[in-house]
Design a protein around this motif. Sequence first.
Motif, PDB file in Angstrom:
ATOM      1  N   ALA A 184       1.010  -1.264   0.050  1.00 15.00           N
ATOM      2  CA  ALA A 184      -0.135  -0.055  -0.076  1.00 15.00           C
ATOM      3  C   ALA A 184       0.904   1.242   0.115  1.00 15.00           C
ATOM      4  O   ALA A 184       2.128   1.302   0.386  1.00 15.00           O
ATOM      5  CB  ALA A 184      -0.995  -0.031   1.331  1.00 15.00           C
ATOM      6  N   ARG A 185       0.345   2.293  -0.662  1.00 15.53           N
ATOM      7  CA  ARG A 185       1.090   3.623  -0.832  1.00 15.53           C
ATOM      8  C   ARG A 185       0.194   4.911  -0.203  1.00 15.53           C
ATOM      9  O   ARG A 185      -1.086   4.620  -0.643  1.00 15.53           O
ATOM     10  CB  ARG A 185       1.600   3.832  -2.084  1.00 15.53           C
ATOM     11  CG  ARG A 185       2.441   5.212  -1.905  1.00 15.53           C
ATOM     12  CD  ARG A 185       2.925   5.431  -3.561  1.00 15.53           C
ATOM     13  NE  ARG A 185       3.630   4.315  -4.193  1.00 15.53           N
ATOM     14  CZ  ARG A 185       5.082   4.365  -3.816  1.00 15.53           C
ATOM     15  NH1 ARG A 185       5.860   5.193  -3.179  1.00 15.53           N
ATOM     16  NH2 ARG A 185       5.798   3.042  -4.272  1.00 15.53           N
ATOM     17  N   LEU A 186       0.495   5.433   0.659  1.00 18.68           N
ATOM     18  CA  LEU A 186      -0.076   6.756   1.021  1.00 18.68           C
ATOM     19  C   LEU A 186       0.352   8.033   0.780  1.00 18.68           C
ATOM     20  O   LEU A 186       1.945   8.141   0.842  1.00 18.68           O
ATOM     21  CB  LEU A 186      -0.285   6.524   2.616  1.00 18.68           C
ATOM     22  CG  LEU A 186      -1.180   5.625   3.168  1.00 18.68           C
ATOM     23  CD1 LEU A 186      -0.525   4.199   3.260  1.00 18.68           C
ATOM     24  CD2 LEU A 186      -1.601   5.944   4.333  1.00 18.68           C
ATOM     25  N   SER A 187      -0.276   9.035   0.436  1.00 19.16           N
ATOM     26  CA  SER A 187       0.232  10.460   0.277  1.00 19.16           C
ATOM     27  C   SER A 187      -0.285  11.206   1.723  1.00 19.16           C
ATOM     28  O   SER A 187      -1.554  11.185   1.923  1.00 19.16           O
ATOM     29  CB  SER A 187      -0.526  10.988  -0.943  1.00 19.16           C
ATOM     30  OG  SER A 187      -0.219  12.403  -1.049  1.00 19.16           O
ATOM     31  N   ILE A 188       0.377  11.904   2.373  1.00 17.97           N
ATOM     32  CA  ILE A 188       0.108  12.569   3.378  1.00 17.97           C
ATOM     33  C   ILE A 188       0.527  13.811   3.321  1.00 17.97           C
ATOM     34  O   ILE A 188       1.779  14.309   2.942  1.00 17.97           O
ATOM     35  CB  ILE A 188       0.895  12.117   4.534  1.00 17.97           C
ATOM     36  CG1 ILE A 188       0.569  10.495   4.927  1.00 17.97           C
ATOM     37  CG2 ILE A 188       0.731  12.836   6.032  1.00 17.97           C
ATOM     38  CD1 ILE A 188       1.556   9.649   5.761  1.00 17.97           C
ATOM     39  N   LYS A 189      -0.336  14.969   3.667  1.00 15.75           N
ATOM     40  CA  LYS A 189      -0.115  16.394   3.447  1.00 15.75           C
ATOM     41  C   LYS A 189      -0.534  17.062   4.865  1.00 15.75           C
ATOM     42  O   LYS A 189      -1.667  16.648   5.641  1.00 15.75           O
ATOM     43  CB  LYS A 189      -1.123  16.894   2.540  1.00 15.75           C
ATOM     44  CG  LYS A 189      -1.009  16.259   1.214  1.00 15.75           C
ATOM     45  CD  LYS A 189       0.215  16.916   0.538  1.00 15.75           C
ATOM     46  CE  LYS A 189       0.254  16.282  -1.058  1.00 15.75           C
ATOM     47  NZ  LYS A 189       1.713  16.608  -1.667  1.00 15.75           N
ATOM     48  N   GLY A 190       0.363  17.997   5.689  1.00 19.93           N
ATOM     49  CA  GLY A 190      -0.007  18.455   6.861  1.00 19.93           C
ATOM     50  C   GLY A 190       0.309  19.764   6.649  1.00 19.93           C
ATOM     51  O   GLY A 190       1.162  20.415   5.982  1.00 19.93           O
ATOM     52  N   ASN A 191      -0.255  20.652   7.428  1.00 20.95           N
ATOM     53  CA  ASN A 191      -0.319  22.185   7.640  1.00 20.95           C
ATOM     54  C   ASN A 191      -0.329  22.434   8.965  1.00 20.95           C
ATOM     55  O   ASN A 191      -1.396  22.152   9.764  1.00 20.95           O
ATOM     56  CB  ASN A 191      -1.535  22.812   6.910  1.00 20.95           C
ATOM     57  CG  ASN A 191      -1.290  22.809   5.228  1.00 20.95           C
ATOM     58  OD1 ASN A 191      -0.624  23.488   4.705  1.00 20.95           O
ATOM     59  ND2 ASN A 191      -2.119  21.843   4.763  1.00 20.95           N
ATOM     60  N   GLY A 192       0.417  23.453   9.336  1.00 22.66           N
ATOM     61  CA  GLY A 192       0.600  24.011  10.609  1.00 22.66           C
ATOM     62  C   GLY A 192       1.231  25.138  10.935  1.00 22.66           C
ATOM     63  O   GLY A 192       1.829  25.818   9.639  1.00 22.66           O
ATOM     64  N   VAL A 193       1.365  25.832  11.819  1.00 24.46           N
ATOM     65  CA  VAL A 193       1.851  27.191  11.922  1.00 24.46           C
ATOM     66  C   VAL A 193       3.426  27.044  11.855  1.00 24.46           C
ATOM     67  O   VAL A 193       4.225  26.687  12.792  1.00 24.46           O
ATOM     68  CB  VAL A 193       1.667  28.109  13.271  1.00 24.46           C
ATOM     69  CG1 VAL A 193       2.213  29.332  13.531  1.00 24.46           C
ATOM     70  CG2 VAL A 193       0.133  28.256  13.391  1.00 24.46           C
ATOM     71  N   GLY A 194       3.733  27.580  10.721  1.00 21.27           N
ATOM     72  CA  GLY A 194       5.668  27.511  10.629  1.00 21.27           C
ATOM     73  C   GLY A 194       5.838  26.280   9.820  1.00 21.27           C
ATOM     74  O   GLY A 194       7.256  26.180   9.572  1.00 21.27           O
ATOM     75  N   ALA A 195       4.853  25.433   9.209  1.00 22.48           N
ATOM     76  CA  ALA A 195       5.516  24.419   8.518  1.00 22.48           C
ATOM     77  C   ALA A 195       4.438  23.619   7.539  1.00 22.48           C
ATOM     78  O   ALA A 195       3.342  23.868   7.976  1.00 22.48           O
ATOM     79  CB  ALA A 195       5.867  23.002   9.579  1.00 22.48           C
ATOM     80  N   ILE A 196       4.837  23.311   6.594  1.00 21.41           N
ATOM     81  CA  ILE A 196       3.979  22.537   5.538  1.00 21.41           C
ATOM     82  C   ILE A 196       4.557  21.179   5.256  1.00 21.41           C
ATOM     83  O   ILE A 196       5.683  20.954   4.979  1.00 21.41           O
ATOM     84  CB  ILE A 196       3.722  23.208   4.238  1.00 21.41           C
ATOM     85  CG1 ILE A 196       3.050  24.653   4.365  1.00 21.41           C
ATOM     86  CG2 ILE A 196       2.948  22.517   3.451  1.00 21.41           C
ATOM     87  CD1 ILE A 196       3.123  25.561   3.292  1.00 21.41           C
ATOM     88  N   LEU A 197       4.069  20.178   5.703  1.00 17.78           N
ATOM     89  CA  LEU A 197       4.353  18.716   5.566  1.00 17.78           C
ATOM     90  C   LEU A 197       3.877  18.172   4.358  1.00 17.78           C
ATOM     91  O   LEU A 197       2.769  18.286   3.987  1.00 17.78           O
ATOM     92  CB  LEU A 197       4.111  17.874   6.645  1.00 17.78           C
ATOM     93  CG  LEU A 197       4.293  16.291   6.895  1.00 17.78           C
ATOM     94  CD1 LEU A 197       5.797  16.059   6.611  1.00 17.78           C
ATOM     95  CD2 LEU A 197       3.635  15.598   7.752  1.00 17.78           C
ATOM     96  N   SER A 198       4.778  17.474   3.538  1.00 14.42           N
ATOM     97  CA  SER A 198       4.445  16.645   2.410  1.00 14.42           C
ATOM     98  C   SER A 198       5.244  15.481   2.348  1.00 14.42           C
ATOM     99  O   SER A 198       6.494  15.210   2.572  1.00 14.42           O
ATOM    100  CB  SER A 198       4.820  17.263   1.108  1.00 14.42           C
ATOM    101  OG  SER A 198       4.552  16.572  -0.102  1.00 14.42           O
ATOM    102  N   MET A 199       4.665  14.245   2.411  1.00 14.52           N
ATOM    103  CA  MET A 199       5.157  12.957   2.613  1.00 14.52           C
ATOM    104  C   MET A 199       4.622  11.926   1.899  1.00 14.52           C
ATOM    105  O   MET A 199       3.451  11.980   1.591  1.00 14.52           O
ATOM    106  CB  MET A 199       5.099  12.354   4.142  1.00 14.52           C
ATOM    107  CG  MET A 199       5.869  11.220   4.305  1.00 14.52           C
ATOM    108  SD  MET A 199       6.178  10.813   5.949  1.00 14.52           S
ATOM    109  CE  MET A 199       4.465  10.478   6.629  1.00 14.52           C
ATOM    110  N   SER A 200       5.252  10.739   1.173  1.00  9.26           N
ATOM    111  CA  SER A 200       4.825   9.908   0.470  1.00  9.26           C
ATOM    112  C   SER A 200       5.504   8.678   1.162  1.00  9.26           C
ATOM    113  O   SER A 200       6.696   8.729   1.310  1.00  9.26           O
ATOM    114  CB  SER A 200       5.111   9.928  -0.866  1.00  9.26           C
ATOM    115  OG  SER A 200       4.995   8.611  -1.622  1.00  9.26           O
ATOM    116  N   THR A 201       4.507   7.769   1.660  1.00 13.15           N
ATOM    117  CA  THR A 201       5.164   6.560   2.300  1.00 13.15           C
ATOM    118  C   THR A 201       4.613   5.387   1.635  1.00 13.15           C
ATOM    119  O   THR A 201       3.183   5.132   1.214  1.00 13.15           O
ATOM    120  CB  THR A 201       4.824   6.650   3.791  1.00 13.15           C
ATOM    121  OG1 THR A 201       5.240   5.458   4.553  1.00 13.15           O
ATOM    122  CG2 THR A 201       3.229   6.703   4.227  1.00 13.15           C
ATOM    123  N   ALA A 202       5.176   4.106   1.671  1.00  6.80           N
ATOM    124  CA  ALA A 202       4.644   2.811   1.455  1.00  6.80           C
ATOM    125  C   ALA A 202       5.557   1.667   2.193  1.00  6.80           C
ATOM    126  O   ALA A 202       6.330   1.932   2.673  1.00  6.80           O
ATOM    127  CB  ALA A 202       5.208   2.624  -0.212  1.00  6.80           C
TER     128      ALA A 202
END
Length: 221
Positions: free
Chosen positions: A74-92
């Motif tokens: 399985a593969r997942l795309s993960i997006k995150g938003n917070g004060v001071g940071a933007i997260l982008s991650m692909s994990t499998a």
Amino acid sequence: MKVEGDRSFSAPRAEVWRVLNDPASMAKTMPGVESFEVHDERRWRANVKIPLGLGGLRMSIDMDKTEEREPEFARLSIKGNGVGAILSMSTAFELSEAGGGTQMHWEADVRIAGPVGSMGQRVLQPIVNQQVQHVLTALDQQVQEAAAGGGGGSGAAGAKEPSTEEPSSEAGELDDYGPPAESTPEPEPAAGTSGADEGVSPLAPETYEPEPEGPTTSTEG
């Protein structure tokens, strides 16, 4: 930054797959999770507080399962938003049978933008490695509980408010979860380009000046 590794579980592959695809079980493996909701079987959202060197970073994280081959990949795309940071991650992850247990190979490509990202890989890499080890250790516990009790997760219907009996460790109090995950380093920015080198606070990007020494007004009569 890229990280990858392998993990063995003393449970059948079908059981490990079920835990990895149960939102309620996965919510319990995430460090600092404060709330968790399921949109459908492929899309989840979590609000988390991630331990950082300057305190906890609160983020809203959306997870989207983009690829699946049950019961092995399985593969997942993960997006995150917070004060001071933007997260982008692909994990499998990929599961294979190993005797009576299961072998998992996992990989993740993590990118952090914003002032927190300017802290540089030398600062962020240990934090990422330690959080990965936290997730893997918690996942192992969820698998063991599921194998012993015939089911450790409560499914999508019970994933709104996951149990958080063990609070996440803050920076400076992180537990030792074993050796760090293998990583592929990315080139460091040129000298003078990181926020820390230029006198910029990672969580408040405005340039700051040191306090002046001595009196600030003239004493001449």
